[in-house]
Design an enzyme around this catalytic site. Structure first.
Site, PDB file in Angstrom:
ATOM      1  N   ASN A   1      -4.887   0.791  13.730  1.00 57.09           N
ATOM      2  CA  ASN A   1      -5.898   0.332  12.778  1.00 57.09           C
ATOM      3  C   ASN A   1      -7.270   0.078  13.369  1.00 57.09           C
ATOM      4  O   ASN A   1      -8.233  -0.122  12.641  1.00 57.09           O
ATOM      5  CB  ASN A   1      -5.396  -0.919  12.059  1.00 57.09           C
TER       6      ASN A   1
ATOM      7  N   THR B   1       0.895  -1.167   0.000  1.00 53.84           N
ATOM      8  CA  THR B   1       0.000   0.000   0.000  1.00 53.84           C
ATOM      9  C   THR B   1       0.881   1.149   0.000  1.00 53.84           C
ATOM     10  O   THR B   1       1.312   1.617   1.029  1.00 53.84           O
ATOM     11  CB  THR B   1      -0.766   0.182   1.281  1.00 53.84           C
TER      12      THR B   1
END
Lengths: 410, 410
Positions: A405, A195
C-alpha cells in the site's frame, strides 16, 4: 503491481458447474492492466431476478449508484464488471461513463438499461473512459459461454493474489439446484462492505424480494464479518442473480420452508468467498477468527470483536506470533461496549491465557507460543456478562501490507 | 527494545525552569528496563490543587481507577509514575499493588493516600510487584530536587525514542507564572486519550474545579486530537497540578478573565506535548495535520478528520509519498458523516488536487509529488456543507510500526 501469492491461498480451486440461464465472456480492454483480462460481461436469460447489497460509504462510486437505482426493479439481463479503475470520485464524468457503459451493454445484449448491473474496481479518482468498452462489449456478446468460471474470477481481480470462487449444489424437491459465486478483494476491506466485489448466480427460481432478504440476512455473518484493514471501499458490491432454470416451483415467500434451505446454501457460498478475501488480505500470513461470547447482546459482541480484529496492535502482535493478551484487553476496552475487566477471560485456541481479569494460573507460555506459530488462529474473549456472541474474521498486519500500500497508485 | 530515534525528533530540548512548590526524583527500580530510570516521584507542597483526564477505556488500569477515586478531592501531595509495567489487567493483585504503592509514597512524603496520584505504563497483563518500590520511594524522598525536568521526562518513557517536555511562561497581574509539562507515548495512541501519560505542573494558584474545566476544554484540541494507530490505552492519564506559589490572587472561577489567559497558555503546553507524541509515533517519518472544513458541525468535522487520520490506506499512501486523494475520499465516505461526493475538495498543502468531486483541472502531479516528500504535511478536505471544522494530527504508517509492534512483549 505483482505481489507474491498469499501463503494462505487455496491449494486447489473448485471446478464450478455451468448454470443454465447464464453465459459470460471476459476480455482485455486495457483499462489499466496489460496482458490480462479486465472486463467481464455476464448475460442472463429473461426472467432472471436480482438482489444486492452495496457499500454504505457516503462517497459511493458511480457504478454503485447505478446498481442502487436498478435493484428495486429486481430483474437482470446483464452484468458488466471492470477492474483497474473504480470510476469513483469522478464527478459528472463518472455518471456519464456509467450510463454509456450500460447503453453499450444493453445494445449488445438486446435489453433495457434498467436490467444492466455494473461494478468497477481499482484506482479511485481517475475518470474511466467508457469508450474503451465500445466494440469490446459487442464482440464479447458474440462469444458468450457457460464456463469455465475461473475466467470471470480472474477478470475482476485487482491486488488479489489468487482468484476466488466457490459453489454449492443442493437438492430442492428432488431437483439439483446450483449456486456459483466469485469474489475479489484483498485491501480496503471492512464490513459494510469489504472492498469487495462478489457475484453469485443460481438457477433456483426465487422472487427478487426473497432473494434480497436472504442475501441481506447472510451478508451479516459473511462479508460483513470480515475485516482486513478497517477501511471501507466506495465500490463494494455484492449481487445475486437467480436465472430460475431449475425445474422446481419458485420460492415466492420467506415463509416457504425451502427459503431456509436455500438460504443456508447461499450462506455457505458467501462465507467461503468472504474467508477467501481475508486469506488474501494484503500481506496476510495468518487468518484469525475473533470470537466474542458472553456480551450483553450479539450487536455488542460484534462491535467488540470488530474492535479487536481492527486493532493494529493486536494484528501486529499476531504477525509477531506473540500471544499478547494485554493488547486484546486494550481492544475490548476501547470498543466502548459493556465489559468488566475482572470478569474477562481470553483463549488462544483452546489455551486459556487470561481468566477473571488476570493471567490464568494454568497459562502455559511454551504451549501458547507454539500455538501462535500456526496459520489459522482462534481468539476467544469471554465477557461473562450475558448471552451475546459474534465472530469477526481477519488477518495479521505485516510488512507486506505496508509494501503493497505504500506504492499502489504510482 | 531500542529503536532508532524518530527522524521527527526535536533538534534540541527546552530547559524548563524550576517551579516553586514541586520537587522530584527519579530512580532505577528495575521493573523491566535495565540501566535506565523507571520511577518518578513528585512531591507537591501543601495546598497544591489537582485535576485530570483519564482514559475512557472500559478496561482501565488499576492506577487509573486510583486517580479517578482521588481526583474529586482536588488536592495533591505526591505523584508516582513507573514505566515498564502498566499494572493493567492484573485483577485484585493490581488493586493491591496500587494501594501498597500509594501507602509507601504517602509514608515517604508524610501525607494521606488520598493526596497521592499514580500512573503506570508499559506491558499490560503482568502483575506489578509494588514491593520493588519499598525502600526506593523512601530514598527518593530524601533527595528531591527542582530540576532538571529532563529527568522525569526520561523516567516515564517506554517505546518513546525521545523525551517530551515543554513549558510556558506567562504574565498574570504583572507576575511571572510558569507551566511545565512532560509526556510519554508513541504507540497505542488515539483520542480518549492517547496511550499516553502527561503531567503538567504550574505555580498558578487556581481552584481545582477551574483547573479541571480548563484541562477538559483544552484536551479536546490537543491530546484528544492526535492519533497514531487508533488504539486506545487502558492507562491514559493526564494530570495537572497547581502549587499556587506564584504571588498572585488565586483564580477561583471560570468567570475570572485570567482563567482564559491561563487556559491559553495551558493549551499551548498540552498542544506542543501532544504533537511531540505524534512526532514520536511508532515508525513515523512524516507528521500530518488533517484539516476538515465545511462540515455540518465541528463534531462531524472531527469524526471525518479522525476517520482520515486513522485510515491505514491513507497513512501508507503518505508513507509512500503518494498524494492518493482517492483514499482520502474513501476515508471521508466511511466516516458515516454527512458528505456530498460531488462537493468535495481536497488540498495537499496549498495544492488543490480534487475539486467538486473530481480531479482538479489545475492538478499538478509534479508539484504534488514534490510536496509529498516533505516531513510536515497538511491535508485539507472541504465538504462545502456548513461551517464545521476540526483538525486531527497523525503520522504515517511505515515498516517501522510493524517492526516495533511485531516483537514488543517478547
Amino acid at each position: 503491481m505483482a505481489h507474491p501469492v498469499s501463503p494462505l491461498a487455496p491449494k486447489s480451486y473448485p471446478e464450478l458447474p455451468a448454470i443454465d440461464g447464464v453465459r459470460f465472456a471476459t476480455a482485455e480492454a486495457g483499462i489499466k492492466y496489460k496482458n490480462r483480462t479486465d472486463v467481464l460481461l455476464m448475460a442472463f436469460d429473461a426472467g432472471t431476478t436480482a438482489a444486492g447489497v452495496v457499500t454504505k460509504s457516503k462517497c459511493s462510486s458511480a457504478a454503485v449508484d447505478w446498481c442502487k437505482a436498478n435493484l428495486p426493479g429486481g430483474l437482470a439481463r446483464g452484468l458488466v464488471v471492470n477492474s483497474g479503475n473504480a470510476n469513483a470520485f469522478t464527478g459528472a464524468k463518472g455518471a456519464q461513463s456509467v450510463a454509456l457503459t450500460a447503453e453499450l451493454a444493453a445494445k449488445a445484449l438486446g435489453c433495457s438499461t434498467a436490467e444492466i448491473f455494473l461494478a468497477s474496481t481499482g484506482v479511485i479518482g481517475e475518470p474511466l473512459d467508457a469508450n474503451k468498452f465500445e466494440g469490446v462489449l459487442d464482440t464479447m456478446a458474440t462469444r458468450l459461454g457457460d464456463g469455465p468460471w475461473m475466467d470471470p474470477a480472474k477478470a475482476i481481480m485487482t491486488t488479489d493474489t489468487f482468484p476466488k470462487l466457490y459453489g454449492a449444489i443442493l437438492e430442492i424437491d428432488g431437483v439439483e439446484v446450483k449456486i456459483n459465486g466469485i469474489a475479489k478483494g484483498s485491501g480496503m476491506i471492512a464490513p459494510d462492505m469489504a472492498t469487495m466485489l462478489s457475484f453469485v448466480v443460481t438457477d433456483m427460481p426465487i422472487a427478487a424480494p426473497v432473494l434480497q432478504a436472504l442475501l441481506s440476512r447472510h451478508v451479516a455473518t459473511s462479508f460483513n464479518a470480515v475485516t482486513v484493514d478497517s477501511d471501507t471501499s466506495t465500490s463494494d458490491t455484492l449481487l445475486a442473480f437467480a436465472t430460475g432454470k431449475a425445474a422446481v416451483e419458485p420460492i415466492e415467500s420467506l415463509d416457504d420452508p425451502r427459503a431456509e434451505t436455500f438460504g443456508e446454501a447461499l450462506r455457505d457460498v458467501l462465507f467461503d468467498l468472504a474467508i477467501q478475501v481475508v486469506r488474501d488480505g494484503e500481506g496476510a500470513t495468518k487468518q484469525v477468527s475473533v470470537h466474542v461470547e458472553g456480551a450483553v447482546d450479539d450487536a455488542s459482541a460484534f462491535r467488540i470483536a470488530k474492535s479487536i480484529a481492527d486493532s493494529p496492535l493486536v494484528k501486529t502482535a499476531i504477525a509477531g506470533e506473540d500471544a499478547n493478551w494485554g493488547r486484546v484487553v486494550m481492544a475490548v476496552g476501547k470498543a466502548g461496549e459493556p465489559a468488566d475487566r475482572d470478569k474477562l477471560s481470553i483463549r488462544f485456541g483452546d489455551l486459556l491465557v487470561a481468566k477473571n481479569g488476570e493471567r490464568a494460573p494454568i497459562y502455559d507460555e511454551a504451549a501458547t507460543s507454539a500455538y501462535m506459530k500456526g496459520e489459522d488462529l482462534e481468539l476467544t474473549v469471554s465477557l461473562a456478562l450475558g448471552e451475546g456472541r459474534a465472530t469477526v474474521y481477519t488477518c495479521d498486519l505485516t510488512h507486506g501490507y505496508i509494501t503493497i500500500n505504500g506504492d499502489y497508485r504510482s
